[in-house]
Design an enzyme around this catalytic site. Structure first.
Site, PDB file in Angstrom:
ATOM      1  N   GLU A  82      15.378  -1.191 111.366  1.00 56.03           N
ATOM      2  CA  GLU A  82      15.462  -1.015 112.813  1.00 56.03           C
ATOM      3  C   GLU A  82      15.384  -2.314 113.604  1.00 56.03           C
ATOM      4  OE1 GLU A  82      15.954   1.392 114.887  1.00 56.03           O
ATOM      5  OE2 GLU A  82      15.921   3.181 113.623  1.00 56.03           O
ATOM      6  N   SER A 343     -31.919  45.468 104.853  1.00 55.26           N
ATOM      7  CA  SER A 343     -33.156  45.147 104.123  1.00 55.26           C
ATOM      8  C   SER A 343     -33.386  43.654 103.934  1.00 55.26           C
ATOM      9  CB  SER A 343     -33.123  45.825 102.743  1.00 55.26           C
ATOM     10  OG  SER A 343     -33.083  47.226 102.862  1.00 55.26           O
TER      11      SER A 343
END
Length: 680
Positions: A82, A343
């Site tokens: 690029e 419980s």
């Protein structure tokens, strides 16, 4: 002329300098767009592994990044393709501009561009186009200004954050996660080439739209890079053969409930580090989904796994699935929901009884019918075991013994202990009764896991932490060390659930009234875990039992982090390890304050007629029955003996007149039972 020449030279230099200064001023006065773009909020685990990310405001995936997170080879390929003079120009590559102009003149059309990476960043920051001359001039000006105020690395990081990769994907991290399912720190040459090619035409080259176009674009990049010696011929040939994923991969979405909580607690933060282990979390979520698959409609599940030595949560599952599939309301975090614990509070009652000297694991307690005013607790199966050891009563999770202990302790003491342990518990109506020991209170899975973490720590509070660096709370003792160990030892004696790994885990199950909640909470020497199963709307789940549904999952959950349970600690020095016969006399049999007013368990009891009965009189007399006690029996009516030395447990009293009668039966040892009846 000789004098004029130096003057012209000086004047030319002055004008040149003046023009340059004016240009520099023009660039310096450029108003820049924000160079701090919004990036996705990220939630990571204890090892910096990405758990979950959120899109930015416009629904785009745009992940924050720095150069150190990117494969250096990809950066070399990007710059070579690029903008090969990126580190040498000031924002505009003059040589590239001249080359592009020359090619355009010779070919009568634009053959190549001259846009630098800095110019592309300028365009991306302003979201501007590339065609109009006005836009080009603006990009040039912004690019030159960016080079003045930012370093090359900062400009490159902006490109890596903003470059378009198709659809709502922006930036190289979002691209690698979406197309490769990984972070960009290690990439193949083929992957790097695709990432270089995509931003040039992101929609046309998207792999999830056109795989062939993506392959062609990748090949163009590779072929050109071969000529720059950045990629070798062999690498290019190998890279051409590498397949491309034709579908986008989902972004990580682990621990959604805890991630959402982190954002609510600290909405200003862009990065959250949780105490979770990403790998264990992933397995826990799979376990949760598997556990409710094919089960009752709208069933959900919640699980927590934590290190009770530090309080750090390792795995957190708020539901069986975050989406609202099958009406399961998966978006609700059921680790925080208040439910009946069944419980699971019983061990705390027993530990308090040990602390108060009311009982010892070897103490004998009577499991028999009992009533407390209008409250008459029953065991789950409706049966009674008679006299048995306290530790066995806990292992069998019997209701009557624990209610007897709760009455002696006082339910307020139990509630105070839960609060001291750092657990939020809400009592319907606000006034605790004896039923709190059996689940008559609202608690959460998170609260229960914290409670059991404290139990595992020898009765010292252990706050759960889910954020890295979270301040630890002040530790406070809520149970004695000996009592906590005794209860842990009892629970560790339970057999693992059928089909579960044979690990020694101290665990307790629970089933709430109406089968609305199934629980299993347990720990070994290092980890504590909890599982809840039920429906978020609180409707019953017929057949749901904690021991059958939740307990096997609990053992699988603990097994995710360790194949073998970490051994529990040895007993503290003060622990009293004795059998029943060796206990001090007051501890051999539990006798609460009610014992003073109650008959002995084997004393005679009127089986018929019951106290307060209203019966139709008969000329043949009144049939009466007695259970327990020792024959022969003496029967009395209104204080007068009617029958003596009766060896059977059923008799017929010659009573036929209407009116009220006080019946009494006395056994061989003088123990009596009474009832008042009315004959019509």
């Amino acid at each position: 002329m000789r004098r004029i020449a130096p003057f012209i030279v000086v004047l030319a230099l002055f004008l040149t300098a003046l023009g340059r200064d004016a240009f520099d001023d023009w660039v310096a006065q450029t108003e820049l767009p924000s160079v701090l773009p919004d990036t996705s909020v990220e939630v990571r685990d204890r090892d910096d592994f990405l758990l979950r990310a959120y899109t930015v405001e416009d629904g785009r995936w745009r992940m924050g990044i720095n150069i150190a997170q990117v494969d250096p080879r990809f950066l070399d390929m990007l710059i070579a393709y690029e903008d090969k003079r990126f580190f040498n120009h000031a924002g505009v590559d003059t040589w590239a501009v001249l080359r592009a102009a020359k090619q355009a003149v010779l070919n009568g059309r634009i053959v190549s561009g001259a846009s630098t990476l800095t110019m592309q960043v300028a365009r991306l920051l302003e979201q501007s186009g590339t065609g109009a001359w006005g836009g080009k001039v603006r990009q040039l000006r912004v690019a030159l200004r960016l080079e003045q105020v930012l370093s090359k690395e900062e400009i490159l990081e902006l490109y890596l954050t903003l470059a378009p990769y198709g659809g709502n994907i922006e930036g190289v991290r979002a691209a690698t996660l979406s197309y490769f399912g990984k972070e960009p720190n290690r990439l193949t040459a083929a992957q790097s080439a695709l990432l270089v090619a995509l931003p040039q035409a992101p929609e046309a080259r998207r792999p999830d739209v056109d795989v062939q176009a993506a392959k062609v674009a990748r090949q163009i990049v590779l072929d050109r890079l071969v000529s720059t010696d950045v990629v070798s011929d062999e690498e290019a040939r190998t890279a051409h053969l590498e397949s491309i994923q034709s579908e986008r991969l989902p972004f990580p979405s682990l621990a959604p409930h805890l991630s959402d909580r982190a954002r609510r607690v600290s909405p200003e933060r862009g990065l959250h580090h949780l105490t979770l282990s990403g790998e264990v979390q992933k397995q826990a979520e799979k376990l949760a989904a598997k556990s409710i698959q094919g089960k009752a409609e709208n069933l959900s599940i919640a699980m927590i796994l934590a290190d009770h030595q530090t309080g750090e949560i390792i795995a957190h599952v708020g539901s069986g699935g975050y989406s609202d599939r099958a009406g399961r309301q998966g978006f609700i975090d059921m680790t925080k929901a208040l439910r009946s614990p069944g419980s699971t509070l019983k061990p705390i009652v027993y530990a308090l009884a040990f602390d108060q000297g009311l009982a010892h694991p070897a103490t004998l307690i009577n499991d028999r019918p009992v009533a407390f005013g209008g409250y008459a607790p029953q065991n789950f199966d409706g049966a009674f075991r008679g006299e048995l050891r306290v530790d066995e009563a806990l292992r069998q999770s019997l209701n009557i013994p624990v209610v007897l202990l709760t009455e002696e302790l006082g339910p307020a003491r139990l509630m105070a202990t839960l609060r001291k342990a750092g657990m939020h518990a809400q009592v319907p109506g606000g006034a605790p009764g004896l039923a709190v020991a059996l689940g008559g209170v609202g608690t959460s899975l998170e609260g229960l896991v914290q409670l059991y973490a404290g139990l595992a720590q020898g009765g010292v509070t252990q706050a759960l932490a889910w954020q890295m660096g979270q301040q630890a709370g002040v530790s406070e003792r809520f149970l004695g060390a000996s009592s906590a160990w005794q209860v842990s030892h009892i629970l560790a004696g339970l057999e693992p659930p059928k089909g579960a790994a044979q690990m020694r885990v101290a665990y307790k199950t629970g089933t709430s009234y109406g089968h609305r909640d199934a629980w299993a909470i347990g720990f070994d020497g290092r980890y504590v875990a909890g599982v809840w199963i039920g429906r978020p709307d609180g409707t019953p789940v017929p057949g749901a039992f904690g021991g059958e549904m939740a307990a096997p999952i609990l053992f699988e959950l603990v097994g995710l982090i360790s194949d073998e349970a970490v051994p529990l600690p040895p007993p503290p020095p003060e622990a009293l390890l004795l059998d029943t016969a060796s206990l001090p006399l007051p501890l051999r049999h539990f006798k609460g304050r009610r014992a003073v007013f109650q008959a002995a368990p084997d004393a005679p009891k009127l089986a018929f007629p019951p106290d307060g009965a209203r019966l139709v009189r008969s000329e043949e007399g009144l049939i009466v029955k007695v259970r327990d006690g020792l024959p022969p029996f003496t029967w009395m009516a209104n204080g007068a003996p009617i029958l003596r030395r009766v060896h059977t447990r059923e008799a017929q009293l010659p009573v036929s007149e209407p009116g009220f009668f006080e019946l009494s039966v006395i056994d061989k040892n003088g123990r009596a039972a009474r009832a008042t009846i009315q004959l019509d």
